[in-house]
Write an enzyme that holds these catalytic residues in place. Structure first.
Site, PDB file in Angstrom:
ATOM      1  N   LYS A 183       0.887  -1.365  -0.027  1.00 56.53           N
ATOM      2  CA  LYS A 183       0.082   0.012  -0.067  1.00 56.53           C
ATOM      3  C   LYS A 183       0.788   1.258   0.120  1.00 56.53           C
ATOM      4  CE  LYS A 183      -2.574  -0.607   3.637  1.00 56.53           C
ATOM      5  NZ  LYS A 183      -1.940  -1.938   4.146  1.00 56.53           N
ATOM      6  N   ARG A 238      -9.453   1.936   8.802  1.00 53.97           N
ATOM      7  CA  ARG A 238      -9.175   0.667   9.114  1.00 53.97           C
ATOM      8  C   ARG A 238     -10.263  -0.172   9.850  1.00 53.97           C
ATOM      9  NH1 ARG A 238      -3.380   0.986   8.725  1.00 53.97           N
ATOM     10  NH2 ARG A 238      -2.043  -0.800   9.015  1.00 53.97           N
ATOM     11  N   ARG A 278      11.180  -6.710   4.864  1.00 55.90           N
ATOM     12  CA  ARG A 278      11.143  -5.510   4.611  1.00 55.90           C
ATOM     13  C   ARG A 278      12.339  -4.428   5.371  1.00 55.90           C
ATOM     14  NH1 ARG A 278       4.946  -2.903   4.512  1.00 55.90           N
ATOM     15  NH2 ARG A 278       5.155  -3.275   6.715  1.00 55.90           N
ATOM     16  N   ARG A 308      11.078  -2.236  10.828  1.00 56.72           N
ATOM     17  CA  ARG A 308       9.906  -1.847  11.735  1.00 56.72           C
ATOM     18  C   ARG A 308       9.759  -2.737  12.986  1.00 56.72           C
ATOM     19  NH1 ARG A 308       5.146   0.103   8.035  1.00 56.72           N
ATOM     20  NH2 ARG A 308       3.795  -1.047   9.906  1.00 56.72           N
ATOM     21  N   ARG A 312      -1.252  -8.603  13.223  1.00 62.91           N
ATOM     22  CA  ARG A 312      -1.846  -7.552  12.335  1.00 62.91           C
ATOM     23  C   ARG A 312      -2.604  -8.022  11.075  1.00 62.91           C
ATOM     24  NH1 ARG A 312       3.579  -5.154  10.290  1.00 62.91           N
ATOM     25  NH2 ARG A 312       2.378  -3.570   9.036  1.00 62.91           N
TER      26      ARG A 312
HETATM   27  P1  AMP Z   1       0.744   0.897   8.621  1.00 62.42           P
HETATM   28  O1  AMP Z   1       1.725   1.573   8.502  1.00 62.42           O
HETATM   29  O2  AMP Z   1      -0.480   1.363   7.738  1.00 62.42           O
HETATM   30  O3  AMP Z   1       0.866  -0.590   8.415  1.00 62.42           O
HETATM   31  O4  AMP Z   1       0.476   0.999  10.242  1.00 62.42           O
HETATM   32  C1  AMP Z   1       1.194   0.527  11.203  1.00 62.42           C
HETATM   33  C2  AMP Z   1       0.249   0.525  12.450  1.00 62.42           C
HETATM   34  O5  AMP Z   1      -0.258   1.894  12.774  1.00 62.42           O
HETATM   35  C3  AMP Z   1      -0.715  -0.422  12.519  1.00 62.42           C
HETATM   36  O6  AMP Z   1      -0.704  -1.816  12.783  1.00 62.42           O
HETATM   37  C4  AMP Z   1      -1.832   0.349  13.850  1.00 62.42           C
HETATM   38  O7  AMP Z   1      -1.150  -0.019  14.954  1.00 62.42           O
HETATM   39  C5  AMP Z   1      -1.277   1.865  13.469  1.00 62.42           C
HETATM   40  N1  AMP Z   1      -2.386   2.357  12.548  1.00 62.42           N
HETATM   41  C6  AMP Z   1      -2.142   2.617  11.105  1.00 62.42           C
HETATM   42  N2  AMP Z   1      -3.273   3.287  10.816  1.00 62.42           N
HETATM   43  C7  AMP Z   1      -4.164   3.390  11.722  1.00 62.42           C
HETATM   44  C8  AMP Z   1      -5.709   3.150  11.767  1.00 62.42           C
HETATM   45  N3  AMP Z   1      -6.459   3.933  10.794  1.00 62.42           N
HETATM   46  N4  AMP Z   1      -6.495   3.169  12.689  1.00 62.42           N
HETATM   47  C9  AMP Z   1      -5.465   2.392  13.866  1.00 62.42           C
HETATM   48  N5  AMP Z   1      -4.420   2.211  14.032  1.00 62.42           N
HETATM   49  C10 AMP Z   1      -3.733   2.480  12.812  1.00 62.42           C
END
Ligand code: AMP
Length: 216
Positions: A13, A88, A127, A161, A172
């Protein structure tokens, strides 16, 4: 255009959002990146988000929705945006519907990136991300940097990360199936969803996404 990108962790994404936002001249808004920026700046919001992120859980809606709304109301997003990682869950999708409605706006498209589960774990475990610019993403096997641990683009340090460890990835994924997947149905009812395969090269996936947006 106002676009939402949905897909499991590791679907690419972030990579696609960066390329597509550039092609469409709209800002790429990633709630994950916003949280990580807050964590590295040591803000109160970052402190609230950190423990949830470490555990692979969603940050509570009252924190997330406000942050996303603030970002969407910045001037560069007035003409459109590409949302990556937000909404989400159903509550966030309904909040977004409300935010757009207040301004007399609506979404143009929801792109759903599809990738087999076994591929996801491989992608995420390898990654590596640049500390200086999170859009510089490498993979130890599939797109290795010339020098291990160093970003080819800017020389920044590459790191894994915290939430990319296998155990957290599985958590996740479970959260994705339970909480995020239902938003696809929510948007399908609005006739907004196109599902595209996230397998293949970055360019191939971008081509599919642009075609789905009617831009090729
Ligand atoms: P990402 O970088 O999109 O994979 O997000 C990493 C982490 O950030 C996720 O596993 C959540 O813990 C938190 N996170 C990101 N976006 C959201 C969201 N819209 N709602 C809740 N937690 C989020």
């Amino acid at each position: 255009m106002r676009i939402v990108l949905v897909g499991p962790p590791g679907a690419g994404k972030g990579t696609q959002a960066t390329v597509l936002a550039g092609k469409l001249s709209i800002p790429h808004i990633s709630t994950g990146d916003l949280f990580r920026a807050n964590i590295s700046q040591g803000t109160e919001l970052g402190q609230k988000a950190q423990e949830y992120m470490r555990g692979g859980q969603l940050v509570p809606d009252e924190v997330t929705i406000g942050m996303a709304k603030d970002r969407m109301s910045e001037p560069d997003a007035a003409g459109g945006f590409l949302l990556d990682g937000f909404p989400r869950n159903i509550a966030q999708a309904e909040a977004l519907d409300g935010i757009l409605k207040e301004d007399g706006e609506e979404l143009d498209a929801v792109l759903d990136l599809e990738v087999p589960e076994e591929e996801i774990v491989k992608r995420i475990a390898g990654r590596r991300i640049c500390r200086s610019d999170s859009s510089h993403v490498f993979h130890v096997e599939y797109s290795a940097p010339k020098t291990e641990g160093v970003c080819d683009i800017c020389g920044g340090e590459l790191y894994q990360r915290d939430d990319d460890r296998e155990e957290t990835v599985r958590k996740r994924l479970a959260v994705y199936h339970e909480e995020t997947e239902p938003i696809i149905e929510h948007y399908r009812e609005q006739g907004l969803v196109t599902t595209i395969s996230a397998l293949g090269s970055v360019t191939e996936v971008t081509g599919r996404a642009m075609a789905a947006l009617g831009k090729s």
